[in-house]
Design an enzyme around this catalytic site. Sequence first.
Site, mmCIF file in Angstrom:
data_model
loop_
_atom_site.group_PDB
_atom_site.id
_atom_site.type_symbol
_atom_site.label_atom_id
_atom_site.label_comp_id
_atom_site.label_asym_id
_atom_site.label_seq_id
_atom_site.Cartn_x
_atom_site.Cartn_y
_atom_site.Cartn_z
ATOM 1 N N LYS A 159 7.168 -11.316 18.124
ATOM 2 C CA LYS A 159 7.165 -9.759 16.522
ATOM 3 C C LYS A 159 7.683 -10.137 15.866
ATOM 4 C CE LYS A 159 8.397 -4.745 16.566
ATOM 5 N NZ LYS A 159 8.874 -4.339 16.871
HETATM 6 C C1 E4P Z 1 7.518 -0.690 16.629
HETATM 7 O O1 E4P Z 1 7.551 -2.081 16.712
HETATM 8 C C2 E4P Z 1 8.871 -0.659 15.364
HETATM 9 O O2 E4P Z 1 10.097 -1.161 15.668
HETATM 10 C C3 E4P Z 1 9.671 0.836 15.625
HETATM 11 O O3 E4P Z 1 8.116 1.855 15.766
HETATM 12 C C4 E4P Z 1 10.588 1.511 14.338
HETATM 13 O O4 E4P Z 1 10.076 2.732 14.884
HETATM 14 P P1 E4P Z 1 11.117 3.097 13.425
HETATM 15 O O5 E4P Z 1 10.469 3.742 12.603
HETATM 16 O O6 E4P Z 1 11.248 4.705 14.227
HETATM 17 O O7 E4P Z 1 12.147 3.406 13.548
#
Ligand code: E4P
Length: 217
Positions: free
Chosen positions: A87
């Site tokens: 990622k």
């Molecule tokens: C996923 O890859 C993201 O990091 C995540 O969905 C972020 O979500 P949030 O806005 O609830 O922190």
Amino acid sequence: MKFFIDTANLSDIAEAQALGVLDGVTTNPSLMAKEGITGAKNILKHYVDICNIVDGDVSAEVIATDFEGMVQQGEELAALHPQIVVKLPMIADGVKACKYFSDKGIKTNVTLVFSPGQALLAAKAGATYMSPFLGRLDDISTDGLQLIAEIRQIYDNYGFETQILAASIRHTMHVINCAKIGADVMTGPLSSITGLLKHPLTDSGLAQFLLDYQKGN
Ligand code: E4P
């Protein structure tokens, strides 16, 4: 539509996996910290623990913000387990690192996407997944679903194979609306998956069926 769970909580991951509908997991440093997982060694071990529960792709985020650091950390993460997806943040060096990993056949997830232009760059760099943050846009009175729809149109116009991973999902209606638009994947908390089960007519209908069955016995 693939269902990913957005957590580092092993029991939530196991529950979603047991339901039989889970296709993968996304995490980020904040989700790790929420579970009290800190320090590089513990975080790397936790990724392996997650991979051993779930049957599918597990996104593991680099911390470096420069190309060389991202490549070094991404290679270390990818070597942990075949299910790991590297990622990378949507910054210039993240795009370069995405191209580097996609050329090597290593799966990537470009994260922190908030505009169609960023989504276009991620696809050009060969990202496996590209994560627009729906909930965080809604939080600032901007239409997150509109962004997903625009990206769907752009990707379809050119046949980009990068999968739209609708992230920052907060509730079941986000999931349903993303499915209508044609997002390839959604990632959200366990409640956004199990909430899809609920309908009062299912519960009352089942209760009546069971009562009526008892009458015949
Ligand atoms: C996923 O890859 C993201 O990091 C995540 O969905 C972020 O979500 P949030 O806005 O609830 O922190």
